[in-house]
Design a protein around this motif. Structure first.
Motif, PDB file in Angstrom:
ATOM      1  N   THR A 122      -3.353 -10.548  -7.640  1.00 46.54           N
ATOM      2  CA  THR A 122      -2.923  -9.880  -6.414  1.00 46.54           C
ATOM      3  C   THR A 122      -2.008  -8.700  -6.724  1.00 46.54           C
ATOM      4  O   THR A 122      -1.051  -8.827  -7.489  1.00 46.54           O
ATOM      5  CB  THR A 122      -2.197 -10.868  -5.493  1.00 46.54           C
ATOM      6  N   ARG A 123      -2.287  -7.562  -6.108  1.00 46.77           N
ATOM      7  CA  ARG A 123      -1.496  -6.364  -6.341  1.00 46.77           C
ATOM      8  C   ARG A 123      -0.085  -6.523  -5.786  1.00 46.77           C
ATOM      9  O   ARG A 123       0.101  -7.057  -4.693  1.00 46.77           O
ATOM     10  CB  ARG A 123      -2.170  -5.145  -5.695  1.00 46.77           C
ATOM     11  N   ARG A 135       9.363  -5.677   8.347  1.00 42.03           N
ATOM     12  CA  ARG A 135       8.494  -6.250   9.362  1.00 42.03           C
ATOM     13  C   ARG A 135       8.180  -7.691   8.996  1.00 42.03           C
ATOM     14  O   ARG A 135       7.904  -7.999   7.835  1.00 42.03           O
ATOM     15  CB  ARG A 135       7.182  -5.465   9.467  1.00 42.03           C
ATOM     16  N   ILE A 136       8.217  -8.546   9.971  1.00 40.85           N
ATOM     17  CA  ILE A 136       7.732  -9.900   9.772  1.00 40.85           C
ATOM     18  C   ILE A 136       6.214  -9.869   9.881  1.00 40.85           C
ATOM     19  O   ILE A 136       5.656  -9.329  10.841  1.00 40.85           O
ATOM     20  CB  ILE A 136       8.348 -10.872  10.788  1.00 40.85           C
ATOM     21  N   LEU A 137       5.552 -10.438   8.865  1.00 38.30           N
ATOM     22  CA  LEU A 137       4.102 -10.454   8.798  1.00 38.30           C
ATOM     23  C   LEU A 137       3.582 -11.882   8.900  1.00 38.30           C
ATOM     24  O   LEU A 137       4.246 -12.821   8.474  1.00 38.30           O
ATOM     25  CB  LEU A 137       3.622  -9.837   7.483  1.00 38.30           C
ATOM     26  N   ARG A 138       2.382 -12.015   9.438  1.00 36.30           N
ATOM     27  CA  ARG A 138       1.749 -13.314   9.589  1.00 36.30           C
ATOM     28  C   ARG A 138       0.490 -13.380   8.722  1.00 36.30           C
ATOM     29  O   ARG A 138      -0.319 -12.450   8.707  1.00 36.30           O
ATOM     30  CB  ARG A 138       1.375 -13.568  11.055  1.00 36.30           C
ATOM     31  N   TYR A 139       0.346 -14.498   7.994  1.00 38.05           N
ATOM     32  CA  TYR A 139      -0.834 -14.732   7.159  1.00 38.05           C
ATOM     33  C   TYR A 139      -1.462 -16.067   7.566  1.00 38.05           C
ATOM     34  O   TYR A 139      -0.747 -17.058   7.774  1.00 38.05           O
ATOM     35  CB  TYR A 139      -0.466 -14.791   5.676  1.00 38.05           C
ATOM     36  N   ALA A 140      -2.775 -16.085   7.627  1.00 40.61           N
ATOM     37  CA  ALA A 140      -3.482 -17.319   7.971  1.00 40.61           C
ATOM     38  C   ALA A 140      -3.403 -18.299   6.811  1.00 40.61           C
ATOM     39  O   ALA A 140      -3.476 -17.919   5.645  1.00 40.61           O
ATOM     40  CB  ALA A 140      -4.932 -17.020   8.308  1.00 40.61           C
ATOM     41  N   LEU A 141      -3.255 -19.564   7.144  1.00 41.06           N
ATOM     42  CA  LEU A 141      -3.266 -20.629   6.140  1.00 41.06           C
ATOM     43  C   LEU A 141      -4.674 -21.170   5.979  1.00 41.06           C
ATOM     44  O   LEU A 141      -5.387 -21.368   6.974  1.00 41.06           O
ATOM     45  CB  LEU A 141      -2.339 -21.775   6.573  1.00 41.06           C
ATOM     46  N   PRO A 142      -5.105 -21.431   4.758  1.00 41.51           N
ATOM     47  CA  PRO A 142      -6.412 -22.079   4.587  1.00 41.51           C
ATOM     48  C   PRO A 142      -6.350 -23.508   5.080  1.00 41.51           C
ATOM     49  O   PRO A 142      -5.282 -24.135   5.080  1.00 41.51           O
ATOM     50  CB  PRO A 142      -6.633 -22.022   3.074  1.00 41.51           C
ATOM     51  N   PRO A 143      -7.483 -24.068   5.540  1.00 40.64           N
ATOM     52  CA  PRO A 143      -7.484 -25.469   5.969  1.00 40.64           C
ATOM     53  C   PRO A 143      -7.195 -26.385   4.795  1.00 40.64           C
ATOM     54  O   PRO A 143      -7.433 -26.040   3.629  1.00 40.64           O
ATOM     55  CB  PRO A 143      -8.904 -25.677   6.510  1.00 40.64           C
ATOM     56  N   PRO A 150      -7.098  -8.122  -1.193  1.00 42.47           N
ATOM     57  CA  PRO A 150      -6.926  -9.148  -0.167  1.00 42.47           C
ATOM     58  C   PRO A 150      -6.453  -8.542   1.148  1.00 42.47           C
ATOM     59  O   PRO A 150      -5.980  -7.405   1.200  1.00 42.47           O
ATOM     60  CB  PRO A 150      -5.861 -10.070  -0.773  1.00 42.47           C
ATOM     61  N   THR A 151      -6.590  -9.300   2.208  1.00 45.99           N
ATOM     62  CA  THR A 151      -6.242  -8.816   3.543  1.00 45.99           C
ATOM     63  C   THR A 151      -4.733  -8.785   3.736  1.00 45.99           C
ATOM     64  O   THR A 151      -4.061  -9.778   3.478  1.00 45.99           O
ATOM     65  CB  THR A 151      -6.862  -9.739   4.604  1.00 45.99           C
ATOM     66  N   THR A 162      -4.156 -20.839  -2.607  1.00 47.50           N
ATOM     67  CA  THR A 162      -3.511 -19.547  -2.809  1.00 47.50           C
ATOM     68  C   THR A 162      -3.706 -18.654  -1.601  1.00 47.50           C
ATOM     69  O   THR A 162      -4.825 -18.511  -1.100  1.00 47.50           O
ATOM     70  CB  THR A 162      -4.065 -18.851  -4.062  1.00 47.50           C
ATOM     71  N   ILE A 163      -2.623 -18.065  -1.117  1.00 40.87           N
ATOM     72  CA  ILE A 163      -2.667 -17.102  -0.016  1.00 40.87           C
ATOM     73  C   ILE A 163      -2.110 -15.784  -0.542  1.00 40.87           C
ATOM     74  O   ILE A 163      -0.902 -15.672  -0.780  1.00 40.87           O
ATOM     75  CB  ILE A 163      -1.842 -17.575   1.202  1.00 40.87           C
ATOM     76  N   PRO A 164      -2.933 -14.768  -0.791  1.00 41.02           N
ATOM     77  CA  PRO A 164      -2.421 -13.496  -1.289  1.00 41.02           C
ATOM     78  C   PRO A 164      -1.494 -12.828  -0.275  1.00 41.02           C
ATOM     79  O   PRO A 164      -1.759 -12.857   0.933  1.00 41.02           O
ATOM     80  CB  PRO A 164      -3.686 -12.657  -1.517  1.00 41.02           C
TER      81      PRO A 164
END
Length: 386
Positions: free
Chosen positions: A211-212, A301-309, A44-45, A264-266
């Motif tokens: 997810t790893r 580090r603060i990371l940002r992940y896109a949310l699915p619609p 996953p990204t 699910t957001i990996p």
């Protein structure tokens, strides 16, 4: 004002090295056990970096919320007094203010922010399941110090690392346990300096993933953090590996978690991910990982992940199902929890084609994941000295 229970032992004692070693033998010699493939499917990204936290006091971050002008974070039960603070950061992750507790917290594990701007600190960690009470600290806007509120479980001690607060200011604790996580809510209004009982109001079972993460299947099964969207229409629960977004109707968190089907957001390869927050616009998730057991110089580090619609509701079925379909097909199409959807079927098919060898390989991987968690525990114990 601190909890009068036994002193807190070093964190990361779940599961201990001894338990992990015993599990090695149990897993490796169990040829009939089906073990999820930890490297199945495409990677996953990773999250997009937002900013790096350079303050040396912040290496064991266990809670995060986003604010209009930055972020708020807390460490878990830190040994050093200088780390036992509520830390306010600007948008570049620089510490601009800290707030002390009036007495020593036990094990602060999550943060939430109420609709009125109140910061809630969840002092609910209990690795040894030995605390007689757990606590919430409330810091209203403009207050100089947070106020302590104690609670007791109705069914014995639980370890927990996740807190949600609904629009009416009612807190909901999600326990950290494999399988089904318990949901607990105060059975009476919180009392400053007093103790109120908790009531078990449900349980939540998360979908399986591949997810790893540093703890393999163990890390995919326990809830380490939670967050609510600013508009109250979504909540997320996270593990060491993934975040799961639930839609909330009418502010009913319990129904959303117990009856909803999450997206699910990996969250791949975070060293020890325990914190999650919605961005202020509600369009993405923010996470930050502990770095205490990472190589020297590693910064969180603060990371940002896109949310699915949000999913579009399916039209009701008006006729009979096509020939050859049934409950099993419906479950596979919907990605049900029985086999983890397509990823779960792929793992099962590989096991059937390859005989016992893939099972043994998966078993070794699972056992090594538990040993890794045990090693992290031992390091934490040596570092804490308790």
């Amino acid at each position: 004002m601190t909890d009068p229970g036994p002193p807190r032992h070093p964190r990361r004692r779940w599961p201990g090295a001894g338990v992990a070693a015993a599990t090695v033998a149990a897993v490796v010699v169990a040829p009939g056990a089906a073990v999820a493939d930890p490297v199945a499917g495409l990677a996953p990204t990773p999250g997009t970096p937002v900013c790096q936290i350079r303050d040396d006091r912040l290496t064991e971050i266990s809670g995060l919320v986003a604010t209009d002008d930055g972020f708020v974070v807390v460490n878990d039960g830190a040994e050093e007094e200088s780390r036992r603070r509520i830390f306010f950061l600007d948008t570049r992750c620089a510490v601009v203010r800290t707030v002390r507790y009036p007495s020593r917290p036990r094990d602060t594990e999550d943060l939430a922010v109420g609709a009125d701007g109140t910061i809630w600190v969840a002092d609910i960690g209990d690795n040894d399941r030995a605390r007689r009470t757990v606590a919430l600290w409330k810091l209203p806007p403009g207050a100089a110090r947070p106020v302590l509120h104690r609670m007791t479980y109705p069914d014995g001690a639980h370890d927990a690392e996740a807190l949600l607060v609904d629009g009416a200011g009612r807190p909901l604790i999600v326990t950290k346990q494999g399988g089904s996580a318990g949901l607990y809510r105060p059975a009476a209004p919180l009392r400053a300096g007093g103790t109120v009982p908790l009531a078990r109001v449900g349980q939540v079972r998360l979908p399986s993933t591949t997810t790893r993460n540093p703890y393999s299947f163990v890390g995919r099964g326990v809830v380490t953090g939670a967050a609510g969207a600013p508009d109250g229409r979504r909540v997320v629960l996270r593990t060491y590996a993934d975040a799961f977004a639930f839609d909330v109707a009418g502010g009913d968190l319990v129904t959303a978690l117990t009856a909803g089907r999450p997206s699910t957001i990996p969250l791949p390869d975070e060293p020890q991910g325990e914190s999650v927050s919605f961005s202020r616009d509600g369009r993405s998730l923010l996470t930050v990982s502990e770095t205490a057991n990472q190589p020297p110089g590693t910064r969180p580090r603060i990371l940002r992940y896109a949310l699915p619609p949000r999913p579009t509701p399916s039209p009701p079925r008006t006729g009979p199902a096509p020939a050859g379909t049934g409950r099993a097909d419906d479950r596979d199409r919907d990605g049900g929890a029985d086999d983890g959807g397509a990823a779960g079927r792929g793992s099962r098919d590989r096991a059937e084609r390859g005989g016992t060898a893939p099972l043994l390989v998966g078993g070794v991987a699972a056992a090594l994941a538990l040993l890794a968690l045990g090693v992290a525990t031992a390091r934490g114990a040596r570092r804490g000295g308790r």
